[in-house]
Design a protein around this motif. Structure first.
Motif, PDB file in Angstrom:
ATOM      1  N   CYS B 230       0.852  -1.188   0.000  1.00 10.23           N
ATOM      2  CA  CYS B 230       0.000   0.000   0.000  1.00 10.23           C
ATOM      3  C   CYS B 230       0.883   1.231   0.000  1.00 10.23           C
ATOM      4  O   CYS B 230       1.904   1.268   0.678  1.00 10.23           O
ATOM      5  CB  CYS B 230      -0.894  -0.019   1.253  1.00 10.23           C
ATOM      6  SG  CYS B 230      -2.043   1.355   1.273  1.00 10.23           S
ATOM      7  N   THR B 231       0.495   2.226  -0.814  1.00  7.81           N
ATOM      8  CA  THR B 231       1.281   3.468  -0.792  1.00  7.81           C
ATOM      9  C   THR B 231       0.416   4.578  -0.248  1.00  7.81           C
ATOM     10  O   THR B 231      -0.806   4.615  -0.470  1.00  7.81           O
ATOM     11  CB  THR B 231       1.788   3.847  -2.193  1.00  7.81           C
ATOM     12  OG1 THR B 231       0.657   4.013  -3.034  1.00  7.81           O
ATOM     13  CG2 THR B 231       2.703   2.793  -2.769  1.00  7.81           C
ATOM     14  N   PHE B 232       1.074   5.461   0.465  1.00  6.80           N
ATOM     15  CA  PHE B 232       0.398   6.630   1.031  1.00  6.80           C
ATOM     16  C   PHE B 232       1.068   7.878   0.524  1.00  6.80           C
ATOM     17  O   PHE B 232       2.269   7.898   0.273  1.00  6.80           O
ATOM     18  CB  PHE B 232       0.474   6.597   2.568  1.00  6.80           C
ATOM     19  CG  PHE B 232      -0.283   5.444   3.160  1.00  6.80           C
ATOM     20  CD1 PHE B 232      -1.642   5.584   3.470  1.00  6.80           C
ATOM     21  CD2 PHE B 232       0.344   4.227   3.396  1.00  6.80           C
ATOM     22  CE1 PHE B 232      -2.339   4.510   4.015  1.00  6.80           C
ATOM     23  CE2 PHE B 232      -0.357   3.176   3.938  1.00  6.80           C
ATOM     24  CZ  PHE B 232      -1.705   3.306   4.255  1.00  6.80           C
ATOM     25  N   SER B 233       0.287   8.911   0.406  1.00  9.26           N
ATOM     26  CA  SER B 233       0.879  10.192   0.002  1.00  9.26           C
ATOM     27  C   SER B 233       1.632  10.786   1.177  1.00  9.26           C
ATOM     28  O   SER B 233       1.556  10.281   2.297  1.00  9.26           O
ATOM     29  CB  SER B 233      -0.230  11.156  -0.441  1.00  9.26           C
ATOM     30  OG  SER B 233      -0.949  11.582   0.689  1.00  9.26           O
ATOM     31  N   GLU B 237      -2.318   9.924   3.005  1.00 13.92           N
ATOM     32  CA  GLU B 237      -3.561   9.389   2.435  1.00 13.92           C
ATOM     33  C   GLU B 237      -3.256   8.191   1.551  1.00 13.92           C
ATOM     34  O   GLU B 237      -2.269   8.191   0.811  1.00 13.92           O
ATOM     35  CB  GLU B 237      -4.234  10.469   1.580  1.00 13.92           C
ATOM     36  CG  GLU B 237      -4.804  11.585   2.418  1.00 13.92           C
ATOM     37  CD  GLU B 237      -5.198  12.787   1.575  1.00 13.92           C
ATOM     38  OE1 GLU B 237      -4.682  12.908   0.441  1.00 13.92           O
ATOM     39  OE2 GLU B 237      -5.988  13.597   2.057  1.00 13.92           O
ATOM     40  N   LEU B 238      -4.142   7.208   1.619  1.00 15.00           N
ATOM     41  CA  LEU B 238      -3.938   5.998   0.848  1.00 15.00           C
ATOM     42  C   LEU B 238      -4.005   6.303  -0.642  1.00 15.00           C
ATOM     43  O   LEU B 238      -4.905   6.993  -1.095  1.00 15.00           O
ATOM     44  CB  LEU B 238      -5.011   4.964   1.214  1.00 15.00           C
ATOM     45  CG  LEU B 238      -4.835   3.548   0.676  1.00 15.00           C
ATOM     46  CD1 LEU B 238      -5.510   2.571   1.628  1.00 15.00           C
ATOM     47  CD2 LEU B 238      -5.386   3.366  -0.727  1.00 15.00           C
ATOM     48  N   LEU B 239      -3.007   5.786  -1.344  1.00 16.18           N
ATOM     49  CA  LEU B 239      -3.002   6.004  -2.785  1.00 16.18           C
ATOM     50  C   LEU B 239      -3.343   4.719  -3.515  1.00 16.18           C
ATOM     51  O   LEU B 239      -4.333   4.637  -4.229  1.00 16.18           O
ATOM     52  CB  LEU B 239      -1.631   6.509  -3.241  1.00 16.18           C
ATOM     53  CG  LEU B 239      -1.246   7.923  -2.799  1.00 16.18           C
ATOM     54  CD1 LEU B 239       0.192   8.225  -3.214  1.00 16.18           C
ATOM     55  CD2 LEU B 239      -2.184   8.958  -3.415  1.00 16.18           C
ATOM     56  N   VAL B 240      -2.491   3.725  -3.395  1.00 18.09           N
ATOM     57  CA  VAL B 240      -2.693   2.454  -4.087  1.00 18.09           C
ATOM     58  C   VAL B 240      -2.429   1.325  -3.102  1.00 18.09           C
ATOM     59  O   VAL B 240      -1.577   1.441  -2.229  1.00 18.09           O
ATOM     60  CB  VAL B 240      -1.682   2.295  -5.263  1.00 18.09           C
ATOM     61  CG1 VAL B 240      -2.064   1.109  -6.120  1.00 18.09           C
ATOM     62  CG2 VAL B 240      -1.606   3.542  -6.102  1.00 18.09           C
ATOM     63  N   ARG B 241      -3.188   0.226  -3.302  1.00 16.50           N
ATOM     64  CA  ARG B 241      -2.918  -0.966  -2.467  1.00 16.50           C
ATOM     65  C   ARG B 241      -3.319  -2.171  -3.278  1.00 16.50           C
ATOM     66  O   ARG B 241      -4.058  -2.063  -4.264  1.00 16.50           O
ATOM     67  CB  ARG B 241      -3.716  -0.892  -1.172  1.00 16.50           C
ATOM     68  CG  ARG B 241      -5.209  -0.586  -1.407  1.00 16.50           C
ATOM     69  CD  ARG B 241      -6.101  -1.619  -0.861  1.00 16.50           C
ATOM     70  NE  ARG B 241      -7.454  -1.458  -1.377  1.00 16.50           N
ATOM     71  CZ  ARG B 241      -8.184  -2.483  -1.789  1.00 16.50           C
ATOM     72  NH1 ARG B 241      -7.686  -3.718  -1.777  1.00 16.50           N
ATOM     73  NH2 ARG B 241      -9.406  -2.296  -2.233  1.00 16.50           N
ATOM     74  N   LYS B 258      -9.245   4.764  -1.674  1.00 14.30           N
ATOM     75  CA  LYS B 258      -8.227   5.784  -1.927  1.00 14.30           C
ATOM     76  C   LYS B 258      -8.535   7.006  -1.078  1.00 14.30           C
ATOM     77  O   LYS B 258      -9.688   7.447  -0.993  1.00 14.30           O
ATOM     78  CB  LYS B 258      -8.258   6.153  -3.414  1.00 14.30           C
ATOM     79  CG  LYS B 258      -7.055   6.916  -3.869  1.00 14.30           C
ATOM     80  CD  LYS B 258      -7.133   7.175  -5.372  1.00 14.30           C
ATOM     81  CE  LYS B 258      -5.994   8.115  -5.749  1.00 14.30           C
ATOM     82  NZ  LYS B 258      -6.090   8.575  -7.116  1.00 14.30           N
ATOM     83  N   GLY B 259      -7.514   7.567  -0.459  1.00 12.38           N
ATOM     84  CA  GLY B 259      -7.687   8.794   0.323  1.00 12.38           C
ATOM     85  C   GLY B 259      -7.872   8.527   1.812  1.00 12.38           C
ATOM     86  O   GLY B 259      -7.843   9.462   2.620  1.00 12.38           O
ATOM     87  N   CYS B 330       6.231  10.093  -1.050  1.00 14.11           N
ATOM     88  CA  CYS B 330       5.223   9.198  -0.480  1.00 14.11           C
ATOM     89  C   CYS B 330       5.946   8.066   0.253  1.00 14.11           C
ATOM     90  O   CYS B 330       7.148   7.895   0.104  1.00 14.11           O
ATOM     91  CB  CYS B 330       4.356   8.599  -1.574  1.00 14.11           C
ATOM     92  SG  CYS B 330       3.577   9.865  -2.569  1.00 14.11           S
TER      93      CYS B 330
END
Lengths: 209, 344
Positions: B230-233, B237-241, B258-259, B330
């Motif tokens: 999972c990536t966060f900004s 905030e969640l970006l991709v998972r 997302k977010g 991120c």
């Protein structure tokens, strides 16, 4: 001049031609001078009238030199016995039109007091006609057409000698069309008793079709 | 000359008349004659000269006529060629111009109309260099192209042969042209403008399609990998998972949108004891992440420091958190986990 169905005096037709054909002028007569000479001792130049030759009445003196009685003078005698004037080495015919009642002679062209005239002697007319019309262009080709002006006095002579057929044959052979005339212009000179014409040949190479 | 049969007195009188006429005429011969006969004589005297002149004139006219004919032929052939050229230029699908000795000679309408602000300049005689400068300064070039062209113009020392033979220009309305300059053997310059918009757009579509294809492949691999990712900004905030991230953590789908804030996910995990502390710092380590964010408000502290945090799953599974800083500010967080299934 015959124009619009009517004849007009004191009028002339001047024809200017532009052509791609190549052409050349022709002019010849058929006389040579004899040793018989005369001097015009009285004339009226404005009327082309000669009253006196060698101090005698003109018609009488002319008839004596030609060798005919003065009363026998006629167009055919004048045609066959023209008087010539010399300019340098060239002789020109001064043709006689008629004998006047007062013994004078009226000419077809300019005349003057004190002129020395030479009696001319005719050569074979058809032969001179044929050789005079035997012209060719620079490539050796004969003309396509000859526009000719032949003196009326020459016609008289031809008819008098019964040479019409031979003359016509020569004209046809040389593809000639034209007129019989009283006085011809050749190279800017008014002449009598001559053939004058223009021979037209094919266009020179390179000329537009 | 005189009839010798006449009496001598008469002959003498006639000779006197003859002599008088001849003398009179000889004397008049010195005057400038205006009589008809003297005109005849002048005509004869001048005839030879006139004849010569006439012949010369005829020859000159003839030469002139031939020259004129040749000229006419040449003109006609030139007109034909120009007509053919004009027809060919109209039929061309691209712009065409011919510069002769550096100046515009002919061009077609397409060449003329390519750049509306250059169009008024396009008249026969326009210098090639002026044309190039006008094109480079045109407002209708895309801004990027104009900047580049002006940069090139600054650098160019202007020797004609060093000029690029062909270049691609982009117009503001996303139309693309290739402008080619060819030097002919006779030293003329031919300019061709070929529209390549379709080719450019086709290329672009092809590129997008390839990128999409790659993205799909990557997504498939991403979704099916055993790791949860999972990536966060930078703002947390969640970006991709991927699928595994949610499955391994047991976090409900609404939290995986997302977010979603990183803090909320951590809260959920802590609240439902999805993770059990193992080792001294495990739970605190996670919990401290969010607090650190709040407390210090510093970007570099918003996310946990690198290093594995080991947690124990309630069901029971062992998982390991491993945060990574990504290049764009991120953080990536992978959760290495091996199914510590009951069987094992």
């Amino acid at each position: 001049m015959l124009h619009d169905g009517a004849f007009h005096g004191g009028a002339a037709l001047l024809l200017l031609l532009e052509t791609d054909l190549s052409f050349r002028g022709l002019g010849f007569d058929h006389f040579r001078p004899t040793g018989k000479r005369m001097v015009v001792t009285h004339a009226v130049p404005e009327e082309r009238l000669v009253l006196e030759i060698n101090g005698s009445p003109a018609a009488q003196e002319y008839a004596r030199l030609v060798g005919v009685p003065v009363d026998d003078l006629s167009p055919i005698v004048f045609a066959e016995n023209p008087v010539l004037v010399r300019n340098g080495n060239i002789y020109h015919v001064r043709a006689i039109q008629k004998k006047d009642d007062d013994g004078g002679l009226t000419f077809f062209s300019a005349i003057d007091n004190g002129l020395l005239l030479t009696l001319g002697q005719g050569m074979e007319i058809i032969h001179t006609l044929d050789s005079g019309l035997s012209v060719c262009d620079e490539t050796g080709e004969p003309p396509d057409i000859v526009l000719g002006f032949d003196c009326y006095l020459r016609k008289l002579e031809i008819e008098h000698k019964g040479l019409e057929a031979a003359a016509s044959e020569a004209f046809r052979a040389h593809r000639l069309v034209g007129f019989n005339t009283y006085g011809e212009q050749h190279l800017g000179v008014h002449v009598n008793q001559t053939f004058v014409g223009i021979a037209f040949f094919r266009p020179r190479r390179g000329a537009p079709p | 000359m005189i009839d010798p049969e006449e009496p001598l007195e008469v002959q003498v009188a006639k000779q006197a008349r003859i002599i008088e006429a001849l003398i009179s005429r000889t004397e008049r011969g010195h005057e400038v004659g205006g009589s008809a006969y003297s005109l005849f004589q002048s005509a004869i005297a001048l005839r030879a000269a006139v004849w010569e002149k006439t012949k010369d004139l005829e020859q000159a006219l003839d030469t002139l006529g031939r020259a004129s004919t040749e000229l006419e032929h040449a003109q006609r052939s030139q007109e034909r060629m120009q007509k053919t050229l004009a027809d060919a230029m109209i039929a061309m699908e691209g712009g065409f111009a011919l510069f002769s000795e550096g100046h515009l000679q002919v061009c077609n309408d397409l060449f003329r109309h390519l750049l509306p602000d250059v169009e008024p300049l396009i008249e026969p005689g326009l210098a090639f260099d002026d044309y190039v400068r006008a094109v480079e300064a045109s407002r209708y070039l895309s801004p990027r192209d104009r900047k580049r062209a002006q940069g090139a113009a600054g650098r160019r020392a202007s020797p004609r042969h060093l000029r690029p033979a062909s270049k691609v220009v982009a117009l503001r309305n996303d139309r693309w042209f290739q402008i080619s300059c060819r030097q002919t053997t006779s030293g003329n310059i031919v300019v061709l403008q070929t529209e390549i918009t379709d080719i450019v757009r086709q290329n672009r579509r092809e590129k997008d399609r390839l990128i999409d294809q790659h993205a799909q492949l990557l997504q498939a691999a991403f979704d099916h990998m055993p790791l949860g990712v999972c990536t966060f900004s930078a703002a947390g905030e969640l970006l991709v998972r991927n699928e595994s991230f949610g499955e391994l953590l047991g976090v409900p789908l609404p939290l995986l949108e997302k977010g979603t804030g990183f803090r909320r996910i951590v809260d959920y995990v802590e609240r439902f004891e999805v993770l059990l502390p193992q080792g001294v710092d495990a739970g605190r380590g996670l919990g401290g992440l969010g607090q650190g964010t709040q407390a210090q408000g510093h970007r570099s502290r918003t996310l946990p420091p690198p290093g594995p945090n080991r947690a124990r799953h309630a069901d029971p599974c062992a998982s390991r958190w491993r945060p990574h800083r990504l290049h764009h500010g991120c953080h990536g967080r992978d959760r290495g986990g091996r199914g510590a299934s009951a069987d094992q």
